[in-house]
Write a protein that holds these residues in place. Structure first.
Motif, PDB file in Angstrom:
ATOM      1  N   PHE A  28     -34.300  12.693 -33.734  1.00  0.00           N
ATOM      2  CA  PHE A  28     -32.988  13.076 -33.206  1.00  0.00           C
ATOM      3  C   PHE A  28     -31.916  12.347 -33.995  1.00  0.00           C
ATOM      4  N   ARG A  29     -30.709  12.876 -33.921  1.00  0.00           N
ATOM      5  CA  ARG A  29     -29.565  12.312 -34.643  1.00  0.00           C
ATOM      6  C   ARG A  29     -28.605  11.639 -33.670  1.00  0.00           C
ATOM      7  N   GLN A  30     -27.959  10.584 -34.178  1.00  0.00           N
ATOM      8  CA  GLN A  30     -26.961   9.875 -33.402  1.00  0.00           C
ATOM      9  C   GLN A  30     -25.916   9.302 -34.349  1.00  0.00           C
ATOM     10  N   PHE A  31     -24.860   8.726 -33.779  1.00  0.00           N
ATOM     11  CA  PHE A  31     -23.839   8.069 -34.588  1.00  0.00           C
ATOM     12  C   PHE A  31     -24.418   6.793 -35.209  1.00  0.00           C
ATOM     13  N   ILE A  32     -23.954   6.468 -36.416  1.00  0.00           N
ATOM     14  CA  ILE A  32     -24.344   5.196 -37.008  1.00  0.00           C
ATOM     15  C   ILE A  32     -23.382   4.111 -36.541  1.00  0.00           C
ATOM     16  N   LEU A  33     -23.948   2.943 -36.274  1.00  0.00           N
ATOM     17  CA  LEU A  33     -23.154   1.769 -35.931  1.00  0.00           C
ATOM     18  C   LEU A  33     -23.146   0.766 -37.078  1.00  0.00           C
ATOM     19  N   VAL A  34     -24.305   0.586 -37.700  1.00  0.00           N
ATOM     20  CA  VAL A  34     -24.435  -0.315 -38.849  1.00  0.00           C
ATOM     21  C   VAL A  34     -25.360   0.348 -39.850  1.00  0.00           C
ATOM     22  N   SER A  35     -25.016   0.297 -41.114  1.00  0.00           N
ATOM     23  CA  SER A  35     -25.879   0.817 -42.171  1.00  0.00           C
ATOM     24  C   SER A  35     -25.877  -0.156 -43.337  1.00  0.00           C
ATOM     25  N   ASN A  36     -27.046  -0.667 -43.653  1.00  0.00           N
ATOM     26  CA  ASN A  36     -27.191  -1.641 -44.741  1.00  0.00           C
ATOM     27  C   ASN A  36     -26.258  -2.834 -44.547  1.00  0.00           C
ATOM     28  N   GLY A  37     -26.115  -3.243 -43.290  1.00  0.00           N
ATOM     29  CA  GLY A  37     -25.290  -4.406 -42.984  1.00  0.00           C
ATOM     30  C   GLY A  37     -23.797  -4.153 -42.998  1.00  0.00           C
ATOM     31  N   LYS A  38     -23.365  -2.891 -43.077  1.00  0.00           N
ATOM     32  CA  LYS A  38     -21.946  -2.542 -43.123  1.00  0.00           C
ATOM     33  C   LYS A  38     -21.583  -1.618 -41.973  1.00  0.00           C
ATOM     34  N   LEU A  39     -20.334  -1.693 -41.549  1.00  0.00           N
ATOM     35  CA  LEU A  39     -19.848  -0.776 -40.532  1.00  0.00           C
ATOM     36  C   LEU A  39     -19.342   0.510 -41.178  1.00  0.00           C
ATOM     37  N   PRO A  40     -19.498   1.665 -40.517  1.00  0.00           N
ATOM     38  CA  PRO A  40     -18.943   2.908 -41.060  1.00  0.00           C
ATOM     39  C   PRO A  40     -17.421   2.851 -41.051  1.00  0.00           C
ATOM     40  N   PRO A  41     -16.766   3.666 -41.885  1.00  0.00           N
ATOM     41  CA  PRO A  41     -15.298   3.622 -41.950  1.00  0.00           C
ATOM     42  C   PRO A  41     -14.614   4.159 -40.702  1.00  0.00           C
ATOM     43  N   THR A  42     -15.311   4.989 -39.926  1.00  0.00           N
ATOM     44  CA  THR A  42     -14.698   5.635 -38.765  1.00  0.00           C
ATOM     45  C   THR A  42     -15.667   5.656 -37.596  1.00  0.00           C
ATOM     46  N   PHE A  43     -15.146   5.428 -36.404  1.00  0.00           N
ATOM     47  CA  PHE A  43     -15.911   5.619 -35.174  1.00  0.00           C
ATOM     48  C   PHE A  43     -15.288   6.769 -34.402  1.00  0.00           C
ATOM     49  N   TYR A  44     -16.149   7.663 -33.871  1.00  0.00           N
ATOM     50  CA  TYR A  44     -15.660   8.899 -33.279  1.00  0.00           C
ATOM     51  C   TYR A  44     -15.588   8.841 -31.757  1.00  0.00           C
ATOM     52  N   LEU A  45     -16.104   7.781 -31.146  1.00  0.00           N
ATOM     53  CA  LEU A  45     -15.993   7.608 -29.707  1.00  0.00           C
ATOM     54  C   LEU A  45     -15.024   6.469 -29.441  1.00  0.00           C
ATOM     55  N   HIS A  46     -14.131   6.664 -28.491  1.00  0.00           N
ATOM     56  CA  HIS A  46     -13.085   5.681 -28.237  1.00  0.00           C
ATOM     57  C   HIS A  46     -13.134   5.231 -26.778  1.00  0.00           C
ATOM     58  N   GLY A  47     -12.345   4.234 -26.476  1.00  0.00           N
ATOM     59  CA  GLY A  47     -12.338   3.696 -25.133  1.00  0.00           C
ATOM     60  C   GLY A  47     -13.430   2.659 -24.954  1.00  0.00           C
ATOM     61  N   LYS A  48     -13.492   2.093 -23.758  1.00  0.00           N
ATOM     62  CA  LYS A  48     -14.477   1.064 -23.432  1.00  0.00           C
ATOM     63  C   LYS A  48     -15.437   1.580 -22.366  1.00  0.00           C
ATOM     64  N   VAL A  49     -16.715   1.617 -22.722  1.00  0.00           N
ATOM     65  CA  VAL A  49     -17.782   1.962 -21.777  1.00  0.00           C
ATOM     66  C   VAL A  49     -18.984   1.082 -22.108  1.00  0.00           C
ATOM     67  N   SER A  50     -19.988   1.099 -21.247  1.00  0.00           N
ATOM     68  CA  SER A  50     -21.230   0.390 -21.557  1.00  0.00           C
ATOM     69  C   SER A  50     -21.888   1.054 -22.766  1.00  0.00           C
ATOM     70  N   ARG A  51     -22.377   0.242 -23.692  1.00  0.00           N
ATOM     71  CA  ARG A  51     -22.909   0.768 -24.949  1.00  0.00           C
ATOM     72  C   ARG A  51     -24.388   0.410 -25.100  1.00  0.00           C
ATOM     73  N   ARG A  52     -25.109   1.260 -25.828  1.00  0.00           N
ATOM     74  CA  ARG A  52     -26.514   1.020 -26.133  1.00  0.00           C
ATOM     75  C   ARG A  52     -26.783   1.380 -27.588  1.00  0.00           C
ATOM     76  N   ALA A  53     -27.850   0.815 -28.120  1.00  0.00           N
ATOM     77  CA  ALA A  53     -28.194   1.068 -29.529  1.00  0.00           C
ATOM     78  C   ALA A  53     -29.669   0.762 -29.762  1.00  0.00           C
ATOM     79  N   ILE A  54     -30.175   1.284 -30.876  1.00  0.00           N
ATOM     80  CA  ILE A  54     -31.451   0.848 -31.439  1.00  0.00           C
ATOM     81  C   ILE A  54     -31.115   0.179 -32.766  1.00  0.00           C
ATOM     82  N   GLY A  55     -31.575  -1.063 -32.956  1.00  0.00           N
ATOM     83  CA  GLY A  55     -31.247  -1.806 -34.166  1.00  0.00           C
ATOM     84  C   GLY A  55     -32.487  -2.282 -34.909  1.00  0.00           C
ATOM     85  N   ARG A  56     -32.319  -2.496 -36.214  1.00  0.00           N
ATOM     86  CA  ARG A  56     -33.401  -2.997 -37.071  1.00  0.00           C
ATOM     87  C   ARG A  56     -32.910  -4.211 -37.840  1.00  0.00           C
ATOM     88  N   THR A  57     -33.732  -5.250 -37.883  1.00  0.00           N
ATOM     89  CA  THR A  57     -33.411  -6.428 -38.677  1.00  0.00           C
ATOM     90  C   THR A  57     -33.994  -6.266 -40.080  1.00  0.00           C
TER      91      THR A  57
END
Length: 314
Positions: free
Chosen positions: A209-238
């Motif tokens: 499945f596809r989702q928004f990127i939060l971090v890629s290769n240790g960098k943040l994307p130039p734009t985030f498409y969801l705004h406001g403050k809500v509870s957030r979740r993610a899957i991350g890799r070290t």
């Protein structure tokens, strides 16, 4: 001699004029040069030839337009605003790899506060990932964690290409280029516009499945498409390929959440929808825990409409 119109013909006349009193006494007549122009215009190009010229020009415009579109698409596909840590081909090799030694299946939960973002981190050890349309039975002791995965529209079709058990689910196009892919007992996350890894997953009867990127290769994307403050979740890799499910204690912006994930040390992270939805995890001793924010579903939505991401013992 300059000519003002290339379609005009110049005719030169030489006229002999009698010698006048003021003419030089050379004994010869002085020639007078008179230039006349033929104003006849060359006939227009034949209509058939003109038609062929128009057709050739139109074909050239179409070819150049197609080439420009292809170049633009290649640029957009290969320039996504961030660098990537793993190509689809490299992630496919990770999915094919066999574990060197069995790992005890478990979920290890820790709490961290990074850049004033309070988070719970659930490390996923010795687990595989599946995607199902009904919430799993929590009495099944092989189930160690489950949560939401892909988003869905008001018509209950998935947002972004989604695969469950090797089958494409009805989905709507999206600009989300992060992904989670699972097959052969392994799972990976990554970033790519192309569908190479999705096609591989389909041949292995896996999930994607596809989702928004939060971090890629240790960098943040130039734009985030969801705004406001809500509870957030993610899957991350070290960087050493340890995978975590992460959720925030408090409502956060996408940017602050992503920045905290990067600062903590995640090399890659993709967004997981449903910060207010029910979730479940099991510790190594078999104890079941709920992380419930809001167990109620939106009006008109039934559980089997929601894709769940399930992590089970290998």
């Amino acid at each position: 001699m300059n000519t003002q119109d290339t379609n005009e013909k110049s005719i030169v006349f030489f006229e002999a004029r009698p010698e006048s009193d003021t003419a030089p006494q050379s004994g010869e007549e002085s020639p007078v040069i008179i230039i006349e122009r033929d104003e006849t215009v060359v006939a227009n190009v034949h209509p058939r030839r003109r038609r062929w010229m128009f057709i050739v020009a139109a074909i050239m415009v179409v070819i150049l337009g197609a080439l420009a579109t292809r170049v633009a698409w290649q640029y957009l596909r290969n320039n996504i605003g961030v660098t990537i840590s793993c190509t689809p081909e490299e992630n496919i090799e990770k999915l094919k790899a066999s574990a060197n030694a069995p790992i005890t299946p478990e979920v290890v939960m820790t709490e961290e506060n990074v850049l004033d973002v309070a988070m719970r981190l659930y490390e996923l050890r010795g687990l595989k990932a599946e995607m199902v349309m009904e919430a799993p039975d929590t009495t099944d002791r092989s189930v160690y964690l489950y949560c939401r995965s892909a988003d869905y529209t008001a018509e209950y079709s998935m947002i972004g290409n989604t695969v469950a058990n090797g089958v494409d689910l009805e989905s709507q196009p999206s600009g989300r280029i992060g992904y989670l892919a699972s097959a052969d007992g392994n799972f990976v996350i990554g970033v790519a516009r192309n569908e190479r890894i999705r096609e591989y997953i389909k041949t292995r009867e896996g999930c994607f499945f596809r989702q928004f990127i939060l971090v890629s290769n240790g960098k943040l994307p130039p734009t985030f498409y969801l705004h406001g403050k809500v509870s957030r979740r993610a899957i991350g890799r070290t960087i050493d390929d340890r995978y975590f499910f992460i959720e925030t204690h408090n409502p956060e912006t996408m940017w602050s959440f992503a920045d905290a994930l990067r600062s903590y040390g995640f090399i890659d992270a993709i967004y997981i929808t449903g910060g207010r939805d029910y979730g479940f995890y099991r510790t190594a001793d078999g104890t079941a825990h709920d992380f419930i924010h809001d167990i109620r579903l939106p009006e008109g939505v039934t559980e089997n409409r929601i894709p769940w991401l399930v992590f089970k013992a290998k």
